[in-house]
Design an enzyme around this catalytic site. Structure first.
Site, PDB file in Angstrom:
ATOM      1  CD  GLU A 130      -0.308  63.379  14.469  1.00  0.00           C
ATOM      2  OE1 GLU A 130      -0.157  63.770  15.594  1.00  0.00           O
ATOM      3  OE2 GLU A 130       0.355  61.671  13.810  1.00  0.00           O
ATOM      4  CG  MET A 272      -1.759  67.597  17.721  1.00  0.00           C
ATOM      5  SD  MET A 272      -1.307  66.112  17.361  1.00  0.00           S
ATOM      6  CE  MET A 272       0.171  67.336  16.351  1.00  0.00           C
ATOM      7  CG  HIS A 306       3.514  61.227  23.573  1.00  0.00           C
ATOM      8  ND1 HIS A 306       4.605  59.496  23.973  1.00  0.00           N
ATOM      9  CD2 HIS A 306       2.871  61.487  22.822  1.00  0.00           C
ATOM     10  CE1 HIS A 306       3.740  59.601  22.152  1.00  0.00           C
ATOM     11  NE2 HIS A 306       3.180  60.681  22.490  1.00  0.00           N
ATOM     12  CD  GLU A 307       1.256  64.662  22.780  1.00  0.00           C
ATOM     13  OE1 GLU A 307       1.810  64.740  22.183  1.00  0.00           O
ATOM     14  OE2 GLU A 307       0.098  63.436  23.182  1.00  0.00           O
TER      15      GLU A 307
END
Ligand code: 7MF
Ligand code: ZN
Length: 885
Positions: A130, A272, A306-307
């Site tokens: 990303e 990520m 979050h991931e």
């Protein structure tokens, strides 16, 4: 410059892809300097394409092309294609049926210091794709709306690469001659290439499992280097907590049978969300009580969450194009904020998030790089992973949550998942789902996605004793930002409560609302440039508590007497506003002192703040973390954000003056609090122990300013005896920021103790770089030469160069410009090594217009020098040119 005239990409130019990739079969023969990639793509012309051009344009950078074969037998030559520095253009491909393209190329992971694509970290090979890193691995349609199915085979030496990982499920493996082996992974979910990942190396792993709400057993694995195996337990527990939370709050279950996390020491950002194979910065995985602080523990849980949450908000439903980044990031940050709030303390988490927003995002929104959460143009997309897209994006999602309520929000998210599972969509699709599931018109609200800048609300109140009404007049105005001179008023929720003089709640009865409709608080719907709200049946003038919970990301202007703020600090039932009252009280007092300093007047601290803090201390507190936030002054950075012309020295002097006055006059209280809460316990991560450490350490920080022998002894004692990093670091910070006789000794002992723990050494660098001691700049220069410093490791760069430039305004902004020159030198060096990190380090220079004439000229000169660097990257070019514009 890489490109003499870097191209700007516009949202309005979006068109669907001309070709689709249905499946991709990747084959990697791994070697540090010479990895062979064979990519077999099944493609077809996209029937939705309106382009008249039939050429197939694949993106690719830094690739050595070996061969291109069409439909397995037709090897193409340079007659059939054109290679440019960033693409491969194949002139003719079949238009009316599927076709297969097999491309072979070579890449050099060891030379990849930009840490984008396939690179080497220590001896491990790993990827970061990303936003547009996949094109550094092989030629591809590197855009998020192209979503093939991936199968990946990895071939490597058994000793160097015993572990071979990629997305999805392992479907086959085998042995090869020459001590090599291979593994094939298949990801059953279609995905854009930015979610691709591979990891190869000598890794150990801890394993656990999670049973989903529907009864499926998911196997969980965390891979780390051998010496870090004893620091994975918290990350694993966090993952299980996140999986459970997403089931409870959003009804979302994990979809593969395996979830893997790998921790790597070289990583450009936090982590990520690659499908089934998250790659993390070690900083957000590894923790043991003696190596990680309470705040590290909290951040690890937040980032793991979050991931994990991206699996639904990002992976199952992804972005149509990179302008829609806030679709996945704003929503996912909102989700991780709520998760952490539920796991720790809602009040504390909200305050921390608002602090971050107001010190950093507000500065971005007021500067030359201001952009809406959905930008309309960019040169380098990596520059748009910003506080605005993430943090303001999360505030916008939060406002929708406030407007439709928790239940309505869940209905909206259910509809969003139902409508768009498996698709690449836009921010509008998200808002449409929220609108369709709730009886609400979000037409005006959508302006939040398009307008940059922080709105300013001005509040005026008038109490009419005879009519027993309180009239609030609220105006909103949003300052111009680059390219947006005029703004429309926006729709936002403003949560309000009223408090009687005795501290009791005054019910809110809004005129125009049905009779009998009185509440403890109301949500005002602000939609116009100026609006009036009338509250009825108020026998006495109440004290207004407005923008409760920070219900909208705005600046609020309202005249308040110090007495009123002190009253709110003791009586507001809204935990956010109660803290905010204390911040404003301190802020006003410090602002007065700054003016005194600038006008050479004698300094004196208004005793109202001493009394107010004393009252806070005298109350009994369950949530000790919240209590310690009430005793914290606004940061120098926040104070700077509120000044027309930032005066770093006056801010520092004034704030320290108040801290010292509080320390002197409340020293008995601070000492008692310290002693009552100090235990020599190992760092158990439970809220009671965390709260005790937090309040005790804030007291120690106050007391340290007294420079008393007794306190020096306490700090030394705490430092020497600490069994957890929170206590050790807090004591060291007090020692380092004072004239403690053992300052150097403690620093060197700390280094000796922790030299094999990279993340602890990062703290050692950062602490020295952010010290307010007079010798800090010399120390920073010396640390640049330290054998443990490495410009190729982003964590090290952030801990030394980042901490100095972003967390030490006093020394970074030294009037002679030495800080600016130092930073520019480092940015120029980083520009070629790692453009993303170089660009992020620029943030300390982009706000140059906020300083006095002398400093402005010095910073501007450094920006101009950076601009003339040979081979300036797109990343650095975009930020510098916009800053100077
Ligand atoms: C929590 O967003 C909040 C934000 C992109 C990389 C992680 O998952 C991510 C990635 C950047 C900046 C901040 C964060 C991330 C990135 C992040 C991490 C944890 N998709 Br760039
Ligand atoms: Zn994210």
């Amino acid at each position: 410059m890489r490109d003499a005239n870097p191209q700007t990409i516009y949202l309005n130019d979006y068109t669907v892809p001309d070709y689709l990739i249905h499946s991709v079969d990747l084959n990697f023969t791994l070697a540090e300097e010479n990895t062979k990639v064979i990519s077999r793509l099944t493609l077809s012309r996209n029937p939705a394409s309106k382009s008249g051009d039939t050429a197939l344009v694949l993106a690719g950078e830094n690739l050595t092309l070996i061969s291109v074969i069409l439909n397995d037998d037709n090897e193409l030559t340079d007659q059939h294609y054109l290679q440019t520095p960033d693409s491969l253009i194949i002139h003719e491909v079949p238009q009316h049926r599927n076709f297969v393209l097999t491309i072979e190329n070579i890449i050099n992971p060891k030379a990849n210091t930009a840490l984008e694509g396939l690179y080497l970290s220590n001896s491990m090979l790993c990827t970061q794709c990303e936003a547009e890193g996949f094109r550094k691995i092989t030629y591809f349609l590197d855009r998020p709306d192209v979503m093939p199915q991936f199968t990946t085979t990895l071939i490597g030496d058994k000793d160097r690469y015993p572990v071979l990982l990629s997305n999805g499920n392992k479907i086959a493996q085998g042995e090869l001659p020459d001590n090599r082996h291979w593994v094939t992974w298949e990801d059953p979910f279609n995905k854009p290439c930015y979610l691709f990942a591979l990891v190869a190396g000598q890794l150990d792993c801890i394993e656990d499992s999670f049973i989903t709400q529907s009864g499926r057993t998911i196997s969980l694995q965390i891979f780390v280097e051998k010496q870090d195996l004893d620091k994975c337990a918290h990350a694993m527990q966090s993952l299980k907590n996140a999986m459970h939370w997403d089931e409870q709050v959003y009804g979302r279950e994990y979809d593969l049978d395996l979830y893997m996390i790998v921790a790597v020491g070289h990583f450009n950002m936090g982590a990520m969300e690659n499908k089934g194979l998250n790659v993390f910065n070690t900083k957000f995985v590894l923790a043991r009580p003696d190596t990680a602080t309470d705040s590290d523990y909290e951040h690890i849980e937040g980032v793991i969450g979050h991931e994990y949450f991206h699996n639904w908000t990002g992976n199952r439903i992804t972005c149509r194009d990179w302008f829609q980044l806030s679709l996945k990031e704003g929503f996912t940050v909102f989700r991780d904020q709520e998760f952490t709030g539920d796991r720790t303390s809602k009040a504390v988490k909200r305050i921390e998030d608002v602090n971050n927003l107001r010190t950093r995002q507000f500065a971005e929104d007021a500067g030359p790089l201001a952009h809406p959460i959905r930008p309309h143009a960019y040169i380098e997309i990596n520059n748009f992973y910003t506080l605005t897209v993430y943090e303001k994006g999360a505030e916008v999602v939060r406002m929708i949550h406030t407007l439709v309520g928790a239940e309505g929000f869940r209905k909206g998210s259910d509809l969003y998942f139902e409508r768009h599972d498996g698709q690449a969509v836009t921010c509008d699709d998200f808002v449409n789902a929220m609108e369709a599931a709730n009886a609400i018109d979000l037409t005006q609200f959508r302006l939040w996605y398009a307008q940059a800048g922080t709105p300013v609300l001005t509040v005026q109140q008038a109490y009419d004793a005879e009519a027993q009404t309180l009239t609030l007049t609220i105006t909103q105005q949003c300052p111009p930002t680059p390219g947006q001179a005029v703004k429309e008023p926006m729709h936002m929720p403003v949560t309000v409560g009223l408090i009687n003089k005795d501290g009791s709640i005054a019910p809110c009865k809004l005129q125009d609302l049905e009779r009998g409709n009185e509440r403890d608080e109301v949500i005002l719907q602000l939609t116009q440039a100026e609006q009036t709200f009338i509250f009825e049946d108020l026998k006495e003038q109440p004290v207004l508590s407005i923008l409760r919970g920070f219900s909208a990301p705005v600046k609020l202007i309202m005249e308040r007497r110090l007495e009123e703020l002190a009253f709110l600090l003791s009586h507001d039932s809204d935990t956010f506003n109660r803290w905010e009252a204390g911040q404003q009280l301190a802020g006003q007092i410090i602002a007065g002192l700054i003016a005194d300093i600038q006008n050479n007047r004698p300094l004196q601290v208004n005793p109202i703040i001493i009394t107010a803090f004393k009252q806070v201390i005298e109350q009994s507190w369950d949530d000790l973390s919240y209590f310690s936030l009430l005793l914290s002054l606004p940061s120098e950075t926040y104070l700077a954000e509120q000044m027309q012309v930032v005066d770093v020295e006056a801010i520092h002097t004034a704030r320290e003056f108040v801290l010292l006055a509080l320390a002197e006059q409340l020293q008995e209280q601070f000492k008692t609090l310290y002693q009552d809460n100090h235990r020599e316990e190992s760092g158990v991560f439970d809220s009671g122990a965390i709260g005790r450490r937090r309040i005790k350490n804030i007291c120690l920080a106050y007391l340290g300013r007294l420079e008393q022998a007794q306190i020096q002894q306490w700090s030394q004692q705490q430092f020497d005896a600490a069994k957890n990093m929170t206590d050790q670091m807090a004591a060291l910070a007090v020692i380092v920021n004072s004239s403690h006789p053992a300052r150097q000794q403690c620093l060197s002992n700390f280094y000796q103790q922790w030299q094999t723990e990279a993340l602890v050494i990062d703290k050692w660098f950062a602490l020295q770089a952010s010290s307010h001691n007079p010798d800090t700049f010399t120390t920073v220069q010396a640390l640049m030469q330290h054998p443990a410093f490495d410009l190729k490791n982003p964590n090290r760069v952030r801990s030394l160069i980042g901490a100095f430039s972003q967390a030490n305004p006093l020394h970074f902004h030294a009037a002679n410009g030495q800080g600016y020159q130092f930073l520019a030198d480092q940015i120029i060096a980083l520009n070629t090594l790692n453009p993303q990190v170089a660009s992020r380090m620029l943030s300390a220079l982009t706000t140059w217009r906020r300083y006095d004439q002398g400093r402005q000229a010095l910073i501007k000169a450094q920006l101009e020098r950076i601009m003339t660097t040979e081979d300036v990257s797109k990343d650095v070019y975009e930020v510098v040119s916009k800053s100077l514009a």
